[in-house]
Every structure is written in structure tokens, then in C-alpha cells.
Design a protein around this motif. Structure first.
Motif, PDB file in Angstrom:
ATOM      1  N   MET A   1      -1.796  43.119  21.721  1.00 17.18           N
ATOM      2  CA  MET A   1      -0.863  42.185  22.320  1.00 17.18           C
ATOM      3  C   MET A   1       0.447  42.935  22.545  1.00 17.18           C
ATOM      4  SD  MET A   1      -1.138  38.968  23.264  1.00 17.18           S
ATOM      5  CE  MET A   1      -2.683  38.711  22.466  1.00 17.18           C
ATOM      6  N   TYR A   2       1.149  42.536  23.616  1.00  9.08           N
ATOM      7  CA  TYR A   2       2.334  43.268  24.068  1.00  9.08           C
ATOM      8  C   TYR A   2       3.361  42.265  24.576  1.00  9.08           C
ATOM      9  CZ  TYR A   2       4.907  46.663  26.980  1.00  9.08           C
ATOM     10  OH  TYR A   2       5.866  47.456  27.570  1.00  9.08           O
ATOM     11  N   ASN A   3       4.635  42.593  24.421  1.00  9.79           N
ATOM     12  CA  ASN A   3       5.668  41.750  25.019  1.00  9.79           C
ATOM     13  C   ASN A   3       6.735  42.608  25.670  1.00  9.79           C
ATOM     14  OD1 ASN A   3       7.342  42.669  22.955  1.00  9.79           O
ATOM     15  ND2 ASN A   3       8.102  40.668  22.457  1.00  9.79           N
ATOM     16  N   LEU A   4       7.435  41.984  26.607  1.00 12.54           N
ATOM     17  CA  LEU A   4       8.611  42.640  27.185  1.00 12.54           C
ATOM     18  C   LEU A   4       9.637  41.587  27.525  1.00 12.54           C
ATOM     19  CD1 LEU A   4       8.886  42.318  30.535  1.00 12.54           C
ATOM     20  CD2 LEU A   4       7.081  43.987  30.501  1.00 12.54           C
ATOM     21  N   VAL A   5      10.885  42.032  27.565  1.00 12.20           N
ATOM     22  CA  VAL A   5      12.018  41.179  27.920  1.00 12.20           C
ATOM     23  C   VAL A   5      12.786  41.904  29.013  1.00 12.20           C
ATOM     24  CG1 VAL A   5      14.169  40.111  27.116  1.00 12.20           C
ATOM     25  CG2 VAL A   5      12.201  40.263  25.568  1.00 12.20           C
ATOM     26  N   ILE A  35      -1.210  35.185  30.132  1.00 11.69           N
ATOM     27  CA  ILE A  35       0.166  35.587  29.849  1.00 11.69           C
ATOM     28  C   ILE A  35       0.944  34.341  29.450  1.00 11.69           C
ATOM     29  CG2 ILE A  35       2.306  36.483  30.872  1.00 11.69           C
ATOM     30  CD1 ILE A  35       0.519  38.181  32.730  1.00 11.69           C
ATOM     31  N   THR A  36       1.769  34.470  28.435  1.00  8.40           N
ATOM     32  CA  THR A  36       2.642  33.381  28.013  1.00  8.40           C
ATOM     33  C   THR A  36       4.068  33.918  27.954  1.00  8.40           C
ATOM     34  OG1 THR A  36       2.134  33.868  25.689  1.00  8.40           O
ATOM     35  CG2 THR A  36       0.868  32.121  26.740  1.00  8.40           C
ATOM     36  N   GLY A  37       5.031  33.005  27.812  1.00  8.16           N
ATOM     37  CA  GLY A  37       6.401  33.467  27.724  1.00  8.16           C
ATOM     38  C   GLY A  37       7.410  32.374  27.940  1.00  8.16           C
ATOM     39  N   CYS A  38       8.644  32.814  28.167  1.00  9.15           N
ATOM     40  CA  CYS A  38       9.750  31.875  28.336  1.00  9.15           C
ATOM     41  C   CYS A  38      10.738  32.457  29.345  1.00  9.15           C
ATOM     42  CB  CYS A  38      10.452  31.662  26.998  1.00  9.15           C
ATOM     43  SG  CYS A  38      11.774  30.425  27.046  1.00  9.15           S
ATOM     44  N   LEU A  39      11.249  31.596  30.197  1.00 11.48           N
ATOM     45  CA  LEU A  39      12.237  31.980  31.206  1.00 11.48           C
ATOM     46  C   LEU A  39      13.535  31.235  30.949  1.00 11.48           C
ATOM     47  CD1 LEU A  39      12.954  33.352  33.972  1.00 11.48           C
ATOM     48  CD2 LEU A  39      12.162  31.232  35.044  1.00 11.48           C
ATOM     49  N   LEU A  40      14.627  31.964  30.974  1.00 13.29           N
ATOM     50  CA  LEU A  40      15.962  31.372  30.942  1.00 13.29           C
ATOM     51  C   LEU A  40      16.611  31.663  32.285  1.00 13.29           C
ATOM     52  CD1 LEU A  40      17.275  32.748  27.522  1.00 13.29           C
ATOM     53  CD2 LEU A  40      16.321  30.494  27.939  1.00 13.29           C
ATOM     54  N   TYR A  41      17.268  30.678  32.844  1.00 15.79           N
ATOM     55  CA  TYR A  41      18.040  30.880  34.061  1.00 15.79           C
ATOM     56  C   TYR A  41      19.406  30.280  33.813  1.00 15.79           C
ATOM     57  CZ  TYR A  41      19.623  30.577  38.884  1.00 15.79           C
ATOM     58  OH  TYR A  41      20.350  30.697  40.047  1.00 15.79           O
ATOM     59  N   HIS A  42      20.426  31.123  33.885  1.00 15.40           N
ATOM     60  CA  HIS A  42      21.765  30.679  33.543  1.00 15.40           C
ATOM     61  C   HIS A  42      22.773  31.374  34.443  1.00 15.40           C
ATOM     62  CE1 HIS A  42      25.010  29.236  31.019  1.00 15.40           C
ATOM     63  NE2 HIS A  42      25.473  30.468  30.953  1.00 15.40           N
ATOM     64  N   GLY A  52       1.338  39.101  26.310  1.00 19.53           N
ATOM     65  CA  GLY A  52      -0.075  39.084  26.662  1.00 19.53           C
ATOM     66  C   GLY A  52      -0.658  40.469  26.472  1.00 19.53           C
ATOM     67  N   GLU A  53      -1.801  40.708  27.091  1.00 19.07           N
ATOM     68  CA  GLU A  53      -2.402  42.041  27.020  1.00 19.07           C
ATOM     69  C   GLU A  53      -1.520  43.023  27.795  1.00 19.07           C
ATOM     70  OE1 GLU A  53      -4.883  42.944  25.061  1.00 19.07           O
ATOM     71  OE2 GLU A  53      -4.944  40.856  24.374  1.00 19.07           O
ATOM     72  N   LEU A  54      -1.412  44.236  27.296  1.00 21.54           N
ATOM     73  CA  LEU A  54      -0.538  45.260  27.861  1.00 21.54           C
ATOM     74  C   LEU A  54      -0.684  45.395  29.367  1.00 21.54           C
ATOM     75  CD1 LEU A  54       1.391  47.750  27.492  1.00 21.54           C
ATOM     76  CD2 LEU A  54      -0.679  49.106  27.209  1.00 21.54           C
ATOM     77  N   GLU A  55      -1.902  45.574  29.839  1.00 21.04           N
ATOM     78  CA  GLU A  55      -2.124  45.815  31.269  1.00 21.04           C
ATOM     79  C   GLU A  55      -1.689  44.622  32.113  1.00 21.04           C
ATOM     80  OE1 GLU A  55      -4.633  46.009  28.945  1.00 21.04           O
ATOM     81  OE2 GLU A  55      -4.552  48.185  28.667  1.00 21.04           O
ATOM     82  N   ALA A  56      -1.980  43.421  31.649  1.00 22.33           N
ATOM     83  CA  ALA A  56      -1.626  42.210  32.399  1.00 22.33           C
ATOM     84  C   ALA A  56      -0.112  42.033  32.475  1.00 22.33           C
ATOM     85  CB  ALA A  56      -2.278  40.983  31.771  1.00 22.33           C
ATOM     86  N   THR A  83       1.256  38.653  17.176  1.00 17.74           N
ATOM     87  CA  THR A  83       0.977  37.276  17.578  1.00 17.74           C
ATOM     88  C   THR A  83       1.951  36.861  18.675  1.00 17.74           C
ATOM     89  OG1 THR A  83       2.486  36.356  15.932  1.00 17.74           O
ATOM     90  CG2 THR A  83       0.173  36.601  15.280  1.00 17.74           C
ATOM     91  N   ARG A  84       1.567  35.851  19.411  1.00 16.01           N
ATOM     92  CA  ARG A  84       2.416  35.312  20.468  1.00 16.01           C
ATOM     93  C   ARG A  84       3.467  34.379  19.886  1.00 16.01           C
ATOM     94  NH1 ARG A  84      -0.326  35.272  25.802  1.00 16.01           N
ATOM     95  NH2 ARG A  84      -2.389  36.176  25.515  1.00 16.01           N
ATOM     96  N   GLU A  85       4.618  34.367  20.506  1.00 14.78           N
ATOM     97  CA  GLU A  85       5.660  33.400  20.155  1.00 14.78           C
ATOM     98  C   GLU A  85       5.516  32.121  20.973  1.00 14.78           C
ATOM     99  OE1 GLU A  85       7.731  33.430  17.683  1.00 14.78           O
ATOM    100  OE2 GLU A  85       7.016  35.418  17.123  1.00 14.78           O
ATOM    101  N   PHE A  86       5.042  32.236  22.209  1.00 13.17           N
ATOM    102  CA  PHE A  86       4.966  31.095  23.129  1.00 13.17           C
ATOM    103  C   PHE A  86       3.512  30.803  23.493  1.00 13.17           C
ATOM    104  CE2 PHE A  86       9.215  32.771  23.444  1.00 13.17           C
ATOM    105  CZ  PHE A  86       9.985  31.627  23.413  1.00 13.17           C
ATOM    106  N   ASP A  87       2.665  30.772  22.479  1.00 13.23           N
ATOM    107  CA  ASP A  87       1.225  30.668  22.708  1.00 13.23           C
ATOM    108  C   ASP A  87       0.791  29.384  23.404  1.00 13.23           C
ATOM    109  OD1 ASP A  87       1.961  29.281  20.427  1.00 13.23           O
ATOM    110  OD2 ASP A  87       0.074  29.661  19.401  1.00 13.23           O
ATOM    111  N   THR A  88       1.609  28.342  23.360  1.00 12.89           N
ATOM    112  CA  THR A  88       1.221  27.091  24.013  1.00 12.89           C
ATOM    113  C   THR A  88       1.879  26.899  25.376  1.00 12.89           C
ATOM    114  OG1 THR A  88       2.959  25.857  22.870  1.00 12.89           O
ATOM    115  CG2 THR A  88       0.783  25.935  21.810  1.00 12.89           C
ATOM    116  N   TRP A  89       2.638  27.869  25.842  1.00 13.39           N
ATOM    117  CA  TRP A  89       3.327  27.767  27.127  1.00 13.39           C
ATOM    118  C   TRP A  89       2.917  28.902  28.049  1.00 13.39           C
ATOM    119  CZ3 TRP A  89       6.542  27.036  22.717  1.00 13.39           C
ATOM    120  CH2 TRP A  89       7.051  25.741  22.575  1.00 13.39           C
ATOM    121  N   SER A  90       2.334  28.570  29.195  1.00 12.96           N
ATOM    122  CA  SER A  90       2.065  29.610  30.188  1.00 12.96           C
ATOM    123  C   SER A  90       3.399  30.138  30.720  1.00 12.96           C
ATOM    124  CB  SER A  90       1.185  29.094  31.318  1.00 12.96           C
ATOM    125  OG  SER A  90       1.784  27.991  31.958  1.00 12.96           O
TER     126      SER A  90
END
Length: 139
Positions: A1-5, A35-42, A52-56, A83-90
Motif C-alpha cells: 500500500m502506498y500514499n502520496l500528498v 484508490i481512496t483518499g481525501c481532497l481539500l479545496y481552499h 492505494g497500490e503503488l502503480e495505481a 493501512t488506509r486512512e480513508f478506506d471507506t471513501w473513494s
């Protein structure tokens, strides 16, 4: 599992309808690619956490970098995760008009990254604590 910001600057201020349409497409794509995650727009700035998986995730980030709706795409952090932080949010979304102290906390953490990119503020959008605070706002 991999994440980026990453953070980026919107090329124009987006209307809520435009954000909703963007989120709808992102959620379908992310669900189809695990892929899961969170978007902020400010205030014209995007900060997004993807996992998600590294390649994806890397393939999605390549698409994001050439999206014409924003510029100055800057990778803030990336790492392997257990583990995922936002596992229930696409794609969770935090709006900039949440009127409470918790969102002001998020705003304070995002602003130094926007105004002083090399400033080391903890927690900041590259830290787990930042995204845990964002996650709490979603509940």
C-alpha cells in the motif's frame, strides 16, 4: 500500500457545481482502481491525499499533473503505508466553508504550505496527524 500528498493551484476559482462534477468523476475512477483518499479545496488551492497500490496511485498522479484545471502541482510527500486512512471513501471531500474551530485548524496547517512552501510546520499536510484531523471532520 502506498500514499502520496500533493498541492496545486486551481487555474480559476471553481464553483461548487464544478467541484461536484470533478468529485463524481474522481470517485468513479478511484473506485474502479481501488484508490481512496481525501481532497481539500481552499481559496483556490488543492491539497489531496491519495492511497492505494503503488502503480495505481502513481498512474493517477501522472494524470493529475497534466490536468488543465490546475497548475504548480507539487508532490509534498509519499510513502509506503500499512493501512488506509480513508478506506471507506473513494474520495472524501472537505469544503472550505465548514464553520468550526476544527476547520480553522486545518486551514492554519494548509496556509503555511501555500504561503511558505519550505516551512516545516507540524502537523502539516504531509503528516498523518493532519489527515486524521481531516478525517474527524468528515464524521
Amino acid at each position: 500500500m502506498y500514499n502520496l500528498v500533493y498541492k496545486s493551484i486551481a487555474n480559476t476559482l471553481l464553483l461548487q457545481a464544478q467541484i461536484d462534477e470533478m468529485l463524481e468523476h474522481a470517485r468513479v475512477f478511484n473506485e474502479n482502481n481501488d484508490i481512496t483518499g481525501c481532497l481539500l479545496y481552499h481559496r483556490g488551492i488543492f491539497v489531496q491525499y491519495l492511497e492505494g497500490e503503488l502503480e495505481a496511485v502513481l498512474a493517477l498522479f501522472e494524470r493529475i499533473k497534466v490536468d488543465k484545471r490546475h497548475s504548480a502541482v507539487d508532490l509534498l510527500s509519499s510513502s509506503n503505508i500499512y493501512t488506509r486512512e480513508f478506506d471507506t471513501w473513494s474520495m472524501a471531500y472537505l469544503e472550505g466553508n465548514i464553520p468550526n474551530e476544527a476547520y480553522e485548524y486545518i486551514e492554519l496547517m494548509v496556509n503555511p504550505v501555500m504561503e511558505i512552501p519550505d516551512m516545516s510546520v507540524i502537523p502539516n499536510p504531509t503528516s498523518k496527524r493532519f489527515w486524521l484531523a481531516a478525517k474527524k471532520l468528515l464524521h
